[in-house]
Design an enzyme around this catalytic site. Structure first.
Site, PDB file in Angstrom:
ATOM      1  N   CYS A  47       0.834  -1.207   0.000  1.00 19.75           N
ATOM      2  CA  CYS A  47       0.000   0.000   0.000  1.00 19.75           C
ATOM      3  C   CYS A  47       0.871   1.260   0.000  1.00 19.75           C
ATOM      4  CB  CYS A  47      -1.006  -0.035   1.152  1.00 19.75           C
ATOM      5  SG  CYS A  47      -2.375   1.123   0.895  1.00 19.75           S
ATOM      6  N   HIS A  88      -3.703  -4.578   0.604  1.00 19.50           N
ATOM      7  CA  HIS A  88      -3.167  -5.081   1.881  1.00 19.50           C
ATOM      8  C   HIS A  88      -3.332  -6.595   1.927  1.00 19.50           C
ATOM      9  CE1 HIS A  88      -2.320  -1.426   4.301  1.00 19.50           C
ATOM     10  NE2 HIS A  88      -3.233  -0.863   3.530  1.00 19.50           N
ATOM     11  N   GLU A 138      -2.003  -8.604   3.836  1.00 18.35           N
ATOM     12  CA  GLU A 138      -2.026  -9.078   5.230  1.00 18.35           C
ATOM     13  C   GLU A 138      -3.432  -9.030   5.823  1.00 18.35           C
ATOM     14  OE1 GLU A 138      -0.961  -6.241   4.134  1.00 18.35           O
ATOM     15  OE2 GLU A 138      -0.979  -4.643   5.636  1.00 18.35           O
TER      16      GLU A 138
END
Ligand code: MN
Length: 278
Positions: free
Chosen positions: A120, A224, A226
Site C-alpha cells: 500500500c 493489503h 495481510e
C-alpha cells in the site's frame, strides 16, 4: 549465509510524533508496527523484525545489513515533495519524517541488492523514492475512478485487478482477474524508471508494480495482502473466473477475494533463493 535458515524480513515502522496530550508515552516519539502484517509474514515462514527509525538515519544501513529483505509497511500518505509537487490540500501533505526514514531504508536495501516488498503506502513510497509520481487524491484527480477507499467498509472495500501475464504476480495468482481489498486514496500516477505495472484496476489505476532482474527484486502492491484471509480461513474461497469487470458501489464480497498468504510465501521463497544463491 546458511541455506535453510528462516528468511529475516525487516519491516518499516509507522511513526507517531511527540504528542504532549497523548496519555501513553506523553510527548515521546513512537515507532510502531501493524500486527496483521507481522503475523502474516510469520505465518508464511519468515522472521519479521521491526526496523526502528533512528536519529542517525545513516545507521539504518546497518539494520538492513542484518535482514534478508525490506518490507515497506502501509500507513500515512507520501509527502508530495518526494515527487516534486506541493500538497493540493493541507491534509494531503503526508509524513515527511517517515518518507526520509523509509528513503534511507530503500537506498540501503538497493545498495545491498536486497529485495523490497511494498504494501500500500509501501508501493507508493517505493515508486516515488525511485523517481515515479503519485496522484495526491484519486477521487478528485481521476475522472470515473472506482471507490478505492471507504471509511465504513474499510478493508471489506474491494475491486478487481487484471494481472499481467509474464509477471511475478501472475506466477502467484495466475494472469487475469483477481479481487483484492482497497484502502487507499493515493495511487501511482507515473512509474519510476525500470518498473512496470503488473496489476491494473478497471478504472486504470495501477495496483501493483515490479522491477525484477538479476540485480534487484522490487515489488509493490497497492492492496493489503495481510488483511486478506488465508486459504484455510472459512471466509476465503480460491480465485474463480470470471469475475465481474466492474465493481458496483457496495459490492464488497469478502468471500470472492484472493488470499494474501500465497503472495507472502512467494516473496519469502524468492528472497531465500536470492540469499542462498549469493
Ligand atoms: Mn484500489
Amino acid at each position: 549465509m546458511t541455506p535453510g535458515r528462516p528468511v529475516v524480513l525487516g519491516l518499516s515502522c509507522g511513526l507517531l510524533p511527540p504528542d504532549p496530550i497523548r496519555p501513553l508515552f506523553k510527548g515521546k516519539p513512537l515507532a510502531y508496527g501493524e500486527g496483521n502484517l507481522s503475523d502474516a509474514l510469520a505465518g508464511s515462514g519468515a522472521l519479521p523484525m521491526l526496523l526502528p527509525k533512528l536519529a542517525d538515519l545513516d545507521r539504518l544501513a546497518e539494520l538492513i545489513d542484518v535482514v534478508d529483505a525490506l518490507v515497506l509497511s502501509g500507513g500515512t500518505d507520501v509527502s508530495p515533495e518526494v515527487y516534486g509537487e506541493v500538497a493540493l490540500r493541507p491534509e494531503w501533505s503526508g509524513d515527511p519524517e517517515r518518507d526520509r526514514y523509509e528513503r534511507h531504508l530503500i537506498a540501503a536495501a538497493l545498495a545491498a541488492g536486497k529485495p523490497i516488498l511494498g504494501v500500500c503506502r509501501g508501493a507508493q513510497i517505493l515508486n516515488a523514492a525511485l523517481g515515479g509520481g503519485l496522484y495526491q487524491d484519486i477521487a478528485t484527480q481521476v475522472e470515473g475512478a472506482l471507490r478505492h477507499r471507504d471509511w465504513d467498509s474499510y478493508d471489506d472495500n474491494s475491486h478487481t485487478v487484471t494481472i499481467d501475464a509474464d509477471s511475478f504476480l501472475a506466477g502467484v495468482y495466475g494472469p487475469g482477474a483477481l479481487r483484492i481489498n482497497s484502502v487507499h486514496h493515493q495511487a501511482i500516477r507515473s512509474l519510476a524508471p525500470g518498473f512496470r505495472a503488473v496489476a491494473t484496476a478497471p478504472d486504470g489505476i495501477i495496483e501493483a508494480l515490479e522491477r525484477i532482474d538479476d540485480a534487484q527484486f522490487l515489488l509493490g502492491v497497492q492492496w493489503h495482502p495481510e488483511w486478506l484471509p488465508s486459504l484455510d480461513d472459512p471466509r476465503t474461497e480460491p480465485r474463480r473466473e470470471p469475475l465481474p469487470e466492474l465493481v458496483t458501489e457496495g459490492d464488497t464480497h469478502t468471500r470472492s477475494r484472493a488470499p494474501g498468504a500465497p503472495l507472502f510465501a512467494a516473496f519469502i521463497a524468492a528472497v531465500a533463493k536470492r540469499r542462498d544463491f549469493k
